[in-house]
Design an enzyme around this catalytic site. Sequence first.
Site, PDB file in Angstrom:
ATOM      1  N   LYS A  20      12.630  16.572 -14.095  1.00  0.00           N
ATOM      2  CA  LYS A  20      12.575  17.422 -12.912  1.00  0.00           C
ATOM      3  C   LYS A  20      11.136  17.820 -12.557  1.00  0.00           C
ATOM      4  CE  LYS A  20      17.352  18.878 -13.538  1.00  0.00           C
ATOM      5  NZ  LYS A  20      18.321  19.995 -13.649  1.00  0.00           N
ATOM      6  N   PHE A  66      24.227  29.252  -6.932  1.00  0.00           N
ATOM      7  CA  PHE A  66      22.882  28.772  -7.251  1.00  0.00           C
ATOM      8  C   PHE A  66      22.473  27.533  -6.455  1.00  0.00           C
ATOM      9  CE2 PHE A  66      25.838  26.813 -10.292  1.00  0.00           C
ATOM     10  CZ  PHE A  66      25.555  25.465 -10.125  1.00  0.00           C
ATOM     11  N   ARG A 114      16.095  20.351 -23.517  1.00  0.00           N
ATOM     12  CA  ARG A 114      16.111  21.500 -22.613  1.00  0.00           C
ATOM     13  C   ARG A 114      15.608  22.760 -23.294  1.00  0.00           C
ATOM     14  NH1 ARG A 114      21.838  19.722 -19.969  1.00  0.00           N
ATOM     15  NH2 ARG A 114      21.030  18.624 -18.127  1.00  0.00           N
ATOM     16  N   ASN A 124      16.034  23.718 -15.935  1.00  0.00           N
ATOM     17  CA  ASN A 124      16.359  23.220 -17.272  1.00  0.00           C
ATOM     18  C   ASN A 124      15.710  21.877 -17.586  1.00  0.00           C
ATOM     19  OD1 ASN A 124      17.907  21.569 -15.672  1.00  0.00           O
ATOM     20  ND2 ASN A 124      19.869  22.078 -16.610  1.00  0.00           N
ATOM     21  N   HIS A 127      17.808  16.124 -16.250  1.00  0.00           N
ATOM     22  CA  HIS A 127      19.179  15.883 -15.810  1.00  0.00           C
ATOM     23  C   HIS A 127      19.765  14.695 -16.547  1.00  0.00           C
ATOM     24  CE1 HIS A 127      22.622  15.260 -13.100  1.00  0.00           C
ATOM     25  NE2 HIS A 127      22.311  13.984 -13.154  1.00  0.00           N
TER      26      HIS A 127
END
Length: 212
Positions: A20, A66, A114, A124, A127
């Site tokens: 990410k 979220f 994570r 986190n 993915h």
Amino acid sequence: MELSMPPPQIYVEKTLAVIKPDIVDKEEEIQDIILRSGFTIVQRRKLHLSPEHCSNFYVEQYGKMFFPNLTAYMSSGPLVAMILARYNAISYWKELLGPSNSLVAKETHPDSLRAIYGTDELRNALHGSNDFAAAEREIRFMFPAVIVEPIPVGQAAKDYLNLYVTPTLLKGLTELCKQKPADPFIWLADWLLKNNPNKPKLCHHPVAEESY
């Protein structure tokens, strides 16, 4: 007389991994962990998704509290998408990732990725696909040209064509009839490339893509 045995068929599972935006600078060390964990990185690309495409990628989370923060986070900068392969790739990658909430991961699975790279429940770090169906969809989303095995046959192939191929093809053929180009084959090919619904579009400041 010896019986000739067919060669063994070994199915190697694939899953999608995403580094990410907030930890893209840790890509090299994360890839090293991935390779040392027995995975092969089949394909890799670096791209910057728009909020709209992040919404499409996380369509199953739509409507949750979220969701707006998630799409804003995932579109905040470049990310790295990888197709990982090994035996039981999906479950092994999920195990390596740890719990989706990084704060929980730090308590219960301190050696997970994570726990090491994540910040909180939302950010986190990485993915992973939840199951085989999700892996198929997510790999096609990030890598539209890739072939995901096993290739569907019979009714599964018909269902896939009706759901993903026929609607786009009908739109293209309808537009072809309206435009009446001199070379319909080239025109249709170009139209399908531009209008592939699974092709992520880069933002206004694209990041150069790389692939193995």
